[in-house]
Design an enzyme around this catalytic site. Sequence first.
Site, mmCIF file in Angstrom:
data_model
loop_
_atom_site.group_PDB
_atom_site.id
_atom_site.type_symbol
_atom_site.label_atom_id
_atom_site.label_comp_id
_atom_site.label_asym_id
_atom_site.label_seq_id
_atom_site.Cartn_x
_atom_site.Cartn_y
_atom_site.Cartn_z
ATOM 1 N N GLU A 265 1.214 -0.802 -5.142
ATOM 2 C CA GLU A 265 0.173 0.369 -5.211
ATOM 3 C C GLU A 265 0.798 1.481 -5.724
ATOM 4 O OE1 GLU A 265 -3.448 3.046 -3.512
ATOM 5 O OE2 GLU A 265 -1.628 2.467 -2.309
ATOM 6 N N ASP B 106 0.783 -1.284 -0.019
ATOM 7 C CA ASP B 106 0.113 0.081 -0.025
ATOM 8 C C ASP B 106 0.727 1.195 -0.185
ATOM 9 O OD1 ASP B 106 -2.466 1.418 0.480
ATOM 10 O OD2 ASP B 106 -1.633 1.858 2.422
HETATM 11 C C1 GLC Z 1 -3.783 3.751 -0.402
HETATM 12 C C2 GLC Z 1 -5.393 3.027 0.020
HETATM 13 C C3 GLC Z 1 -5.988 4.459 0.150
HETATM 14 C C4 GLC Z 1 -5.646 4.593 1.569
HETATM 15 C C5 GLC Z 1 -4.015 5.209 1.529
HETATM 16 C C6 GLC Z 1 -3.754 5.485 2.933
HETATM 17 O O1 GLC Z 1 -3.633 4.676 -1.360
HETATM 18 O O2 GLC Z 1 -5.750 2.576 -1.536
HETATM 19 O O3 GLC Z 1 -7.445 3.702 0.343
HETATM 20 O O4 GLC Z 1 -6.657 6.016 2.056
HETATM 21 O O5 GLC Z 1 -3.373 3.998 0.887
HETATM 22 O O6 GLC Z 1 -3.271 4.190 3.829
#
Ligand code: GLC
Length: 634
Positions: free
Chosen positions: A303, A261
Amino acid sequence: MALKQTEQIFNERLAECYDELKWLYMELYHDEHAFAYFVQMLKQFYEERPASLRKWDEKRTAQKDWYKGNQMLGMVMYVNAFGGTINGVRKHLDYVKSCGVNYLHLMPLLESPQGRSDGGYAVSNFRKVDPSLGSMEDLAALAKECHRNEISICLDFVMNHTSEDHEWAVKARQGDIDCQNRYFFYDDWTIPNQFEETVPQVFPTTAPGNFTYNEETGKVVMTTFYPYQWDLNYANPTVFNDMTANMLYLCNQGVDIIRLDAVPYIWKELGTNCRNLPQVHNLVRMMHMAADIVCPGTLLLGEVVMEPSKVVPYFGTVDKPECQMLYNVTTMASTWHTLASRSVKLLRHQLGTVFALPKDYTFLNYLRCHDDIGWGLDYDYLETDGLSQIPHKKYLNDYLTGKYPGSDSRGELYNDDPRLGDARLCGTTASLCGIEAAVFENDDGKLEWAIRLDTMLHAFLFTQSGVPVLYSGDEIGQLNDYSYHEDPLKREDSRYLHRGDFDWKLAELRKDPDTRQGKLFQAIQNLIAIRKSHDVFNGLADTWLVETNHDRVLGIGRYYHGEKLIALFNFSEHAETVSLGESEQYLDLVRKEPVSLDTVTIEAWDFCWMFLKYPEEGKPEPEKKPAKRKRKLT
Ligand code: GLC
């Protein structure tokens, strides 16, 4: 397995990457002691790995490309929205299977304080499941059952920050300096203010600024996301060691795919934008090696919600891979731009960039996910077409929220920042495609069009190479959930618009072809079945852009082992005709009838999958126009 043999395997795997691992580790941390601890920790997790998962690793490593074919189909869901609890999801596994899904991404399910959880992205204990969803044993049991059904499990690893209630943060608040050093603590605002000069904001309206004053310590702490999400300091080797241990702990519960993430954010340096710094790549590479040693069947999914030139480096190189999979975020956003603008030019340009990449790079493709749609489009390209960023974003948002005359989309804005003229967008696929408006207006004609558009977008999703991931509920055309407006814990965050509970009653209707759920579900299921039964959809196929000479019709070609596909997508509310000038007879895979590619007429918002199989012997090489190799990417 005899202990000696086990130890031998560990030693062999370690030896294979030891030099590189040590080199990278020492380059970052210059700390032999911490490195020795790291290696010992890997050994511990390797020894603790359950025998059944070691077998699973063997199977996966024997078939290294297992996730690259055309059999993979993902679904992403919130445990509470879909099954109430982890055991509830387990009970509904038959539904997941019946959708053809063999990759299940469960949204964050670890312990996270209520009301300060950012949808589970503020973890207070990386080794404990949120008690309202179940236990770690339930998760391991679900993973086991998934594996029995050939389904892989993906879980978020929220590594950039912890909740302010995490044990380290609690101790830091109590004045423990070692724990404060796991985060970014400052005695006053001098350095934070210097950071603010160069670091952009993630949530400019819902959580402005990148730092938060902490009353208990009288200090300022870095909080890039929400104030209760404290950024971890990966310049501290203890953080890296302990967080890698947390990741391996989850892998040992049976998690197959680790979603890293917000990975671009994990290294901070004053005077920079604190995104994608070179050290981030070293860290990801080391995590990849850690997984290769302990649990080699595991994949890393990065991500990286950024433009392609920032995303692609996270694949690493052939010799030094980082993530095996990355989100195809720009294609996703460009798709919604295409729907709103009716021009396929940008999408062609974007796909040209993707098609020019090595086929080995695996993208995770999607139409919608739990987050907003950010308008990270290629504005340099759009400007050549006379579109400038701010007015164009406004147009997209107006169109997709239904403000624009004639638009049937029903979305809501997210983090609307009037100072910058910037806003992102929320909404389910079905509501953005017009199904909600058609149902509300009781307009059958409109409904038919909207279902066709929704189906066409899924067909486009399945035409791309990589792993397509459905957002749970999209397969039955679930609409926006406005109830979040009434919930004080959610109403500030419009992403909850598309995070509604899965409606099992409506899902029952999927079996009835006269209902809208049935029409959409069956159309999507048909596409999935076609995709799985034709190798031309294999991720390693050749792909190219087909010249349609039409601004509203996108053409994609695919070729793999004697099979060719020409796919056309009409992004317009009118029927459009294109001439491809090909004399061969193709088979329309959906309508199951012969079709000529000389001239093709495609209904409004419709698509065509046209297929040709060359005879085994003496097969002619297909004529193809390869995408222009824009070497803009690094
Ligand atoms: C990522 C997640 C998102 C979250 C962020 C902070 O971007 O997809 O939903 O708010 O991380 O952890």
